[in-house]
Design a protein around this motif. Sequence first.
Motif, PDB file in Angstrom:
ATOM      1  N   VAL A  79       0.815  -1.206   0.000  1.00 56.41           N
ATOM      2  CA  VAL A  79       0.000   0.000   0.000  1.00 56.41           C
ATOM      3  C   VAL A  79       0.860   1.274   0.000  1.00 56.41           C
ATOM      4  O   VAL A  79       0.491   2.304  -0.566  1.00 56.41           O
ATOM      5  CB  VAL A  79      -0.990  -0.004   1.198  1.00 56.41           C
ATOM      6  N   CYS A  80       2.054   1.173   0.596  1.00 60.50           N
ATOM      7  CA  CYS A  80       2.940   2.339   0.698  1.00 60.50           C
ATOM      8  C   CYS A  80       3.433   2.788  -0.678  1.00 60.50           C
ATOM      9  O   CYS A  80       3.733   3.961  -0.887  1.00 60.50           O
ATOM     10  CB  CYS A  80       4.152   2.020   1.562  1.00 60.50           C
ATOM     11  N   ARG A  81       3.532   1.834  -1.611  1.00 66.34           N
ATOM     12  CA  ARG A  81       4.046   2.180  -2.940  1.00 66.34           C
ATOM     13  C   ARG A  81       2.988   2.864  -3.782  1.00 66.34           C
ATOM     14  O   ARG A  81       3.298   3.621  -4.691  1.00 66.34           O
ATOM     15  CB  ARG A  81       4.538   0.923  -3.663  1.00 66.34           C
ATOM     16  N   SER A  82       1.723   2.595  -3.487  1.00 65.76           N
ATOM     17  CA  SER A  82       0.675   3.120  -4.366  1.00 65.76           C
ATOM     18  C   SER A  82      -0.090   4.298  -3.759  1.00 65.76           C
ATOM     19  O   SER A  82      -0.514   5.188  -4.491  1.00 65.76           O
ATOM     20  CB  SER A  82      -0.302   1.998  -4.721  1.00 65.76           C
ATOM     21  N   GLU A  83      -0.273   4.294  -2.456  1.00 68.51           N
ATOM     22  CA  GLU A  83      -1.145   5.308  -1.872  1.00 68.51           C
ATOM     23  C   GLU A  83      -0.386   6.308  -1.022  1.00 68.51           C
ATOM     24  O   GLU A  83       0.446   5.936  -0.193  1.00 68.51           O
ATOM     25  CB  GLU A  83      -2.200   4.631  -0.989  1.00 68.51           C
ATOM     26  N   VAL A  84      -0.714   7.591  -1.214  1.00 71.10           N
ATOM     27  CA  VAL A  84      -0.109   8.630  -0.388  1.00 71.10           C
ATOM     28  C   VAL A  84      -0.801   8.620   0.970  1.00 71.10           C
ATOM     29  O   VAL A  84      -2.017   8.748   1.044  1.00 71.10           O
ATOM     30  CB  VAL A  84      -0.273  10.012  -1.046  1.00 71.10           C
ATOM     31  N   PRO A  85      -0.048   8.441   2.066  1.00 71.84           N
ATOM     32  CA  PRO A  85      -0.712   8.448   3.379  1.00 71.84           C
ATOM     33  C   PRO A  85      -1.154   9.855   3.776  1.00 71.84           C
ATOM     34  O   PRO A  85      -0.499  10.837   3.428  1.00 71.84           O
ATOM     35  CB  PRO A  85       0.387   7.940   4.325  1.00 71.84           C
ATOM     36  N   ARG A  86      -2.294   9.950   4.425  1.00 70.31           N
ATOM     37  CA  ARG A  86      -2.783  11.244   4.922  1.00 70.31           C
ATOM     38  C   ARG A  86      -2.226  11.491   6.310  1.00 70.31           C
ATOM     39  O   ARG A  86      -1.984  10.546   7.057  1.00 70.31           O
ATOM     40  CB  ARG A  86      -4.310  11.238   5.013  1.00 70.31           C
ATOM     41  N   LEU A  87      -2.083  12.760   6.667  1.00 62.96           N
ATOM     42  CA  LEU A  87      -1.690  13.099   8.030  1.00 62.96           C
ATOM     43  C   LEU A  87      -2.926  12.952   8.906  1.00 62.96           C
ATOM     44  O   LEU A  87      -3.890  13.687   8.760  1.00 62.96           O
ATOM     45  CB  LEU A  87      -1.162  14.534   8.071  1.00 62.96           C
ATOM     46  N   ARG A  88      -2.926  11.925   9.789  1.00 61.77           N
ATOM     47  CA  ARG A  88      -4.123  11.656  10.577  1.00 61.77           C
ATOM     48  C   ARG A  88      -3.824  11.838  12.067  1.00 61.77           C
ATOM     49  O   ARG A  88      -2.677  11.747  12.493  1.00 61.77           O
ATOM     50  CB  ARG A  88      -4.609  10.234  10.302  1.00 61.77           C
ATOM     51  N   ASN A  89      -4.896  12.071  12.837  1.00 65.28           N
ATOM     52  CA  ASN A  89      -4.739  12.206  14.282  1.00 65.28           C
ATOM     53  C   ASN A  89      -4.561  10.831  14.898  1.00 65.28           C
ATOM     54  O   ASN A  89      -5.235   9.885  14.519  1.00 65.28           O
ATOM     55  CB  ASN A  89      -5.976  12.840  14.904  1.00 65.28           C
ATOM     56  N   LEU A  90      -3.668  10.716  15.878  1.00 66.38           N
ATOM     57  CA  LEU A  90      -3.599   9.487  16.656  1.00 66.38           C
ATOM     58  C   LEU A  90      -4.548   9.638  17.845  1.00 66.38           C
ATOM     59  O   LEU A  90      -5.717   9.913  17.633  1.00 66.38           O
ATOM     60  CB  LEU A  90      -2.158   9.191  17.062  1.00 66.38           C
ATOM     61  N   GLU A  91      -4.052   9.522  19.088  1.00 67.09           N
ATOM     62  CA  GLU A  91      -4.972   9.606  20.236  1.00 67.09           C
ATOM     63  C   GLU A  91      -5.713  10.942  20.233  1.00 67.09           C
ATOM     64  O   GLU A  91      -6.861  11.040  20.618  1.00 67.09           O
ATOM     65  CB  GLU A  91      -4.228   9.444  21.572  1.00 67.09           C
ATOM     66  N   SER A  92      -5.011  12.003  19.821  1.00 66.60           N
ATOM     67  CA  SER A  92      -5.642  13.324  19.789  1.00 66.60           C
ATOM     68  C   SER A  92      -5.001  14.112  18.659  1.00 66.60           C
ATOM     69  O   SER A  92      -4.094  13.622  17.994  1.00 66.60           O
ATOM     70  CB  SER A  92      -5.411  14.037  21.122  1.00 66.60           C
ATOM     71  N   ALA A  93      -5.484  15.345  18.482  1.00 69.17           N
ATOM     72  CA  ALA A  93      -4.921  16.192  17.433  1.00 69.17           C
ATOM     73  C   ALA A  93      -3.492  16.612  17.781  1.00 69.17           C
ATOM     74  O   ALA A  93      -2.791  17.186  16.959  1.00 69.17           O
ATOM     75  CB  ALA A  93      -5.793  17.412  17.226  1.00 69.17           C
TER      76      ALA A  93
END
Lengths: 334, 335
Positions: free
Chosen positions: B309-323
């Motif tokens: 998945v890392c080769r094809s999709e750009v990861p989004r910056l997501r919240n972990l436990e909190s913002a």
Amino acid sequence: MSTVTDSLLKVSNLAIEFDTDEGQVRAVDDISFSVQAGQTLGIVGESGCGKSVTALSLMRLLPQPMGQIVSGSIEFEGKNLAQASIKEMEKIRGARIGMVFQEPMTALNPVKTIGKQLIESLLLHTKMSADKAIQAAVAMLDRVGIPSPDIRIAEYPHQLSGGMRQRVVIAMALICRPSLLIADEPTTALDVTVQAQILELLKELQDEMGMSVMLITHDLGVIAETCESVVVMYAGKVAETGTVYDIFDKPYHPYTRGLLNSIPRLDSPSKSVLNTIEGMVPGLLDLPSGCRFQNRCPHADETCTARAPTLDARSATHEVSCHHWLNLAPHKVS
Amino acid sequence: MSEFASSTVVQPEPLLEVNDLKMHFPVKEGILMKSKRYNKAVDGVSFSIKPGETLGLVGESGCGKSTLGRCVVDLYKPTSGQIKFEGQDVALLPKSDKLAFRRNIQMIFQDPMESLNSRHTVGDIIEEPLIIHKMGDALWRKKRVLELLDIVGLPARSVTRYPFEFSGGQRQRIGIARAIALNPKLIVCDEAVSALDVSIQSQILNLLVELQREFNLSYLFIAHDLAVVKHISDRIAIMYLGRVVETASAETIYSGNKHPYTRSLLSAIPIPDPHHKPDRIVLQGDVPSPINPPSGCTFHPRCGHCEAVCRSEVPRLRNLESAAHRLSCHVDLIS
């Protein structure tokens, strides 16, 4: 260091002077140290402390005619390099002593392919044929981790990244298998992740070839990680010298302590007040009288202004140049 | 005001807010010098800085951290995205308000020798922003310059001297005096202590912390040295190839980080302790070119945890436990 059993390089009472418009300047004053076979010696100090000038003088590469070795000896493989002729030095440079500088772009010739530059010293120092030399160069590039070395060998320095260039410079310095490598801030211009790669490579090559390394840096982290023994320099003098454990665990000189205390550490609390060394390194033209560190030292008194301290042996490996080291409690830097 | 009312937690308005900022430089090539490709120096970065807070921005050369700093101080006009200062979109500010905005946001550069005019005296250099922003009369400005010199720890006689007469650390103090002359709210420090010796570096870091406490300054502290950034920052953003890969409090970045790049960056720092045996994650290869970045997650060719998945999709910056802790990675690493 007083135990000199099988030192490869032994520098004794070396002094270097420069002719400047404002008069004669003593950039390095009466320093002694030795590099043991197969080991790494680190020279650490701030800008202007004379560490790079010392390195250049070992190779007799001081800027001419301003820079001169005025006294002392540099014993290397049975020769005194301080007295060696130009012809003799040409045989030693590149063949017995390799050198790596901070900025790889200035160490490489931009209009020659890296292959040409690599085989140059092989052709100069050995009786190898050009074909054999090219093979050796490809093997060396491969060894320092350059991908597809047979193609890269025909490329020019500007086609490589900073880390790759430094690998080429290391390949050049080591291709004749010298017994001593002098590395002057070899990783300072590189990013940390690339620095880690280069330091690891140097360590591997050192183990493989059994050479000694003299590493000059301002980064105490690099020193702690790579060196067996350390020379701390301040304003052209040796402040303290010892094994890496002497220097980091039991620093006695106030300057060494100041340096170790002033670096921000990953595990120290954020925004805490860092210890500092007051003032700044004095210029070589207006050095304070007596001990050169006296005007920045928290322990300075009349003795320190009156006369310069000598290098006292604290143990077989550890020497300190301070009038008051005996009264300074052993001190573990947190 | 009652005890009760003051104890309710009021989230302070962010001083600076950057939303999806992009700065693409055209690459001119071919005989016609047409630009078909772009150097995506900054490619979709969002963050905010609260009053009195320090955000550290870390990354290796070419990751776009300096370009980002220059966008923030309005030296570059971003390709897209939004920069809000005190709630106002900087791009939409009328010309008359632009000067006030610039007064509130200043910059300290890496090399004080290059950023100070060598033909001007120190007094002229520090007074210049006061003149540009038409503050006070000549007498007041003279007094203010002396006051500023005192704040940064330089003797009053420096006024008539030239930058070359000073050492690197003192020159950086001059740069700091100039930056705080207009009482700014935010200072962008671009590698402000990188060129200094360790004993001088600690003096300047202490000064910056002191000034922050005294004047409630916010810093955007851009540097490549993670130990220095960790020391001075409240929060840290790690950048790789024009994108933020992880943001968290300085403490979390150090001890609870989740991104493989953050980990390798931290593990690569040489620790000044000979007893410490480094447990190093050595990255392979170099940082790729931002002109032709790898597909998907731009870190994937160097990553030890890379999956399909890392080769094809750009990861989004997501919240972990909190913002407070944000991560841009497909793989969940157990700490």
